[in-house]
Design an enzyme around this catalytic site. Structure first.
Site, PDB file in Angstrom:
ATOM      1  CB  ALA A 105      16.436   3.783   2.686  1.00  0.00           C
ATOM      2  CD  GLU A 120      10.033  12.706  12.744  1.00  0.00           C
ATOM      3  OE1 GLU A 120       9.654  12.927  13.955  1.00  0.00           O
ATOM      4  OE2 GLU A 120      10.868  12.142  12.374  1.00  0.00           O
ATOM      5  CB  ALA A 165       5.906   5.411  12.244  1.00  0.00           C
ATOM      6  CE  LYS A 182      -0.710  -0.563   4.840  1.00  0.00           C
ATOM      7  NZ  LYS A 182       0.185  -1.662   5.197  1.00  0.00           N
ATOM      8  CB  SER A 183       3.686   2.368   1.886  1.00  0.00           C
ATOM      9  OG  SER A 183       3.214   2.488   3.032  1.00  0.00           O
ATOM     10  CG  HIS A 236       8.487   3.030   5.251  1.00  0.00           C
ATOM     11  ND1 HIS A 236       7.572   2.841   4.143  1.00  0.00           N
ATOM     12  CD2 HIS A 236       8.083   1.912   6.204  1.00  0.00           C
ATOM     13  CE1 HIS A 236       6.838   1.976   4.519  1.00  0.00           C
ATOM     14  NE2 HIS A 236       7.064   1.422   5.772  1.00  0.00           N
TER      15      HIS A 236
END
Length: 181
Positions: free
Chosen positions: A51, A61, A35, A14-15, A49
């Site tokens: 990278a 964030e 997160a 999904k990401s 994620h």
């Protein structure tokens, strides 16, 4: 293209699907991550994620205060990915283990306030916004009251966001299935 919700299970792709849509949009991209690196394993996941994302993407964030952050980031000429609503929800369930039996999300004022702010904002968002969320209701019923509360609130949140978004996609095994277009 207005808001879109991408649902799927853990490691469903999904990401990656959200990132490919953002790349194809040809706009500047902001990624709002929810997160928190509370342990080494989660820190490693976050690093993976990071990278995988293109270097020019802006990363913000927002473990809480998602509506405020989204209002600042969304622009007519920008694609924003929110990854992910499920972790954001988990952050808002802090203290839920102390709720009396039978009391759900309605006993968590911060959850109610932040969810209401997000749902009110979605229809007015400019540009393209892609929400990513886990579909957690396909598995076994959790053993604990806290696990069941999380599953129930995630389902309610996903339903509300899906209702507010004109496009909803479910991803399984890396394959997108259009649910709403």
């Amino acid at each position: 293209m207005p808001c879109e919700l991408i649902l799927g299970g853990a490691r469903s792709g999904k990401s990656r699907h959200a990132e490919s849509l953002a790349t194809a949009a040809g706009m500047a991209v902001s990624v709002i991550v929810t997160a928190e690196a509370l342990d080494e394993e989660m820190a490693a996941r976050i690093a993976r994620h990071q990278a995988d994302r293109p270097a020019g993407w802006r990363v913000v964030e927002a473990p809480r205060g998602l509506a405020r952050t989204l209002a600042r980031e969304a622009r007519a000429d920008r694609c924003v990915i929110v990854d992910c609503l499920t972790l954001w929800l988990a952050n808002l369930l802090e203290g839920a283990e102390t709720l009396p039996p039978g009391v759900g999300g309605e006993g968590l004022p911060q959850l109610l306030e932040e969810r209401a702010a997000l749902l009110e904002l979605i229809p007015a968002l400019p540009g393209r916004v892609i929400f990513v969320a886990n579909e957690v209701g396909l598995g076994l019923v959790p053993e604990t009251a806290l696990g069941r509360l999380f599953r129930d609130e995630a389902g309610r949140l996903n339903q509300a966001v899906a209702a507010a978004c004109p496009r909803v996609t479910f991803v399984a095994a890396g394959l997108p299935l259009m649910l709403k277009s």
